[in-house]
Design an enzyme around this catalytic site. Structure first.
Site, mmCIF file in Angstrom:
data_model
loop_
_atom_site.group_PDB
_atom_site.id
_atom_site.type_symbol
_atom_site.label_atom_id
_atom_site.label_comp_id
_atom_site.label_asym_id
_atom_site.label_seq_id
_atom_site.Cartn_x
_atom_site.Cartn_y
_atom_site.Cartn_z
ATOM 1 N NE ARG A 45 2.368 13.077 4.118
ATOM 2 C CZ ARG A 45 2.644 13.632 2.942
ATOM 3 N NH1 ARG A 45 3.674 14.459 2.840
ATOM 4 N NH2 ARG A 45 1.898 13.375 1.893
ATOM 5 C CG HIS B 217 -1.571 5.963 -2.132
ATOM 6 N ND1 HIS B 217 -2.252 5.195 -3.043
ATOM 7 C CD2 HIS B 217 -2.179 5.757 -0.926
ATOM 8 C CE1 HIS B 217 -3.232 4.556 -2.430
ATOM 9 N NE2 HIS B 217 -3.205 4.869 -1.146
ATOM 10 C CG HIS C 298 -1.994 1.023 1.220
ATOM 11 N ND1 HIS C 298 -3.043 1.000 2.108
ATOM 12 C CD2 HIS C 298 -2.196 2.107 0.443
ATOM 13 C CE1 HIS C 298 -3.833 2.032 1.883
ATOM 14 N NE2 HIS C 298 -3.334 2.729 0.873
ATOM 15 C CB ALA D 133 -5.869 7.411 -2.067
ATOM 16 C CB SER D 134 -6.513 12.561 -1.168
ATOM 17 O OG SER D 134 -5.198 13.023 -1.414
ATOM 18 C CD GLU E 179 -2.820 5.086 3.252
ATOM 19 O OE1 GLU E 179 -3.620 5.620 2.482
ATOM 20 O OE2 GLU E 179 -3.126 4.704 4.398
ATOM 21 C CE1 TYR F 257 -9.290 8.563 1.713
ATOM 22 C CE2 TYR F 257 -7.183 7.822 2.571
ATOM 23 C CZ TYR F 257 -7.902 8.567 1.665
ATOM 24 O OH TYR F 257 -7.243 9.289 0.706
#
Length: 341
Positions: free
Chosen positions: A290, A8, A6, A72-73, A284, A194
């Site tokens: 973060r 992005h 996962h 994703a966003s 992710e 999500y």
């Protein structure tokens, strides 16, 4: 090998975001909007965006290979029409493919689909085919709610989605069930929308019989399954009341969960409740969370630390890190075997 299922492209060069803004600004006047050829991103820019971010953290934290998809966003399927999404998906997927070519030992692609609210899922198939056939992608991201938080599409078990599932089975690729930006003020994108979607997708599958029609279909529900592990007893009880088979037989041959759970108790619960064979390592990163956890001094999304500290044996740990991903992502396994790995 440690495979992160996962990832992005959240660190793409800013020119990508600028191009997207121009596209959105000209939704009503597409002839005045940007052309695909207007976007110029060099290989050096891609290298810098990856080497200073994802690859640096992968090396520091000890993961080897990331299944890499567009941010994703940024999918934002609610914006514009199908043509808007098709152009945007094509651009974002190509960038992920270019990253996988520049860093073939560290990244392999998963496709964003050009979904649009109310549009037949068949329209996404050409992009899916291109990404698998031409780019060597090993999976897709499937958004069960292209409306962005208003849930206008049928449940995932509805025949509306079957053309996508048929193509997934043909190519032997899984789908990660992943929504995009929330347009509904009630649902924070990463903190609510999500996780709501993860839980909703699981419950939709529980109430239906999708895997009777597609016994080899594989779905990955991210973020540890949302509420699923915490409410496993509720889901077991609901399945019983609905006269469904036991969940192990009804769903767990086809549904898998990742480890994007950002504290030790969460991973401990996941690994105690969900069978180890159904858990895939993921972080992710660099994603929604973060920061550094003040209780541990480490980044929340350094999920390998939680797997290392979990009360599981080495064989179970190896399944989470590599074995399960190779089993679920058959094309990934084939690509690694072709390299002698």
């Amino acid at each position: 090998m440690i495979i992160d299922c996962h990832g992005h492209y959240t660190t793409a060069p800013k020119s990508l975001e600028d191009w997207r803004k121009r596209q959105i600004d000209n939704l009503k006047t597409p002839a005045l909007g940007p052309k695909v050829s207007d976007l110029k991103i060099s290989d050096d820019e891609l290298r810098e965006s990856i080497e200073n971010n994802q690859l640096r953290l992968m090396k520091a934290r000890g993961s080897d290979l990331t299944i890499f998809s567009p941010r994703a966003s940024f999918m934002a399927h609610h914006i514009g029409d199908f043509n808007t999404s098709a152009t945007w998906a094509g651009i974002c997927n190509e960038l992920c493919w270019r990253v996988s070519q520049l860093f073939p030992d560290n990244f392999i692609g998963a496709a964003m689909l050009p979904q649009s609210p109310g549009v037949d899922p068949r329209t996404s198939i050409p992009e899916l085919e291109k990404c698998v056939r031409d780019y060597g992608f090993v999976g897709i991201n499937l958004n069960p709610d292209p409306s962005g938080g208003f849930w206008k599409e049928p449940p995932l078990t509805d025949r509306w989605w079957y053309p996508i599932y048929e193509k997934m089975v043909e190519y032997d690729i899984p789908a990660m069930i992943h929504v995009s930006t929330s347009c509904n003020a009630c649902f924070h994108t990463t903190g609510a929308h999500y996780l709501n979607a993860d839980t909703t997708a699981f419950m939709q599958c529980l109430t239906g019989d999708l895997f009777h029609d597609f016994p080899s279909l594989k779905l990955v529900i991210p973020h540890g399954g949302g509420a699923v592990p915490y409410h496993w007893g509720r889901f077991r009880g609901l399945a019983q009341e609905l006269k469904k088979p036991l969940l192990g037989d009804h769903l767990l041959n086809n549904i898998f969960f990742d480890t994007c759970v950002y504290h030790q108790p969460g991973i401990d619960l996941l690994s105690r409740v969900i069978p180890i064979d159904n858990i895939l390592f993921a972080s992710e990163m660099i994603g929604a969370v973060r920061g550094i956890d003040p209780e541990t001094g480490y980044h929340y999304d350094d999920t390998k630390r939680y797997i290392e500290a979990a009360s599981i044996n080495p064989e179970q740990r190896e399944k989470i890190y590599e074995g399960n991903a190779r089993r679920v992502y058959a094309r990934l396994d084939a690509a690694l075997k072709a390299k002698g790995m």
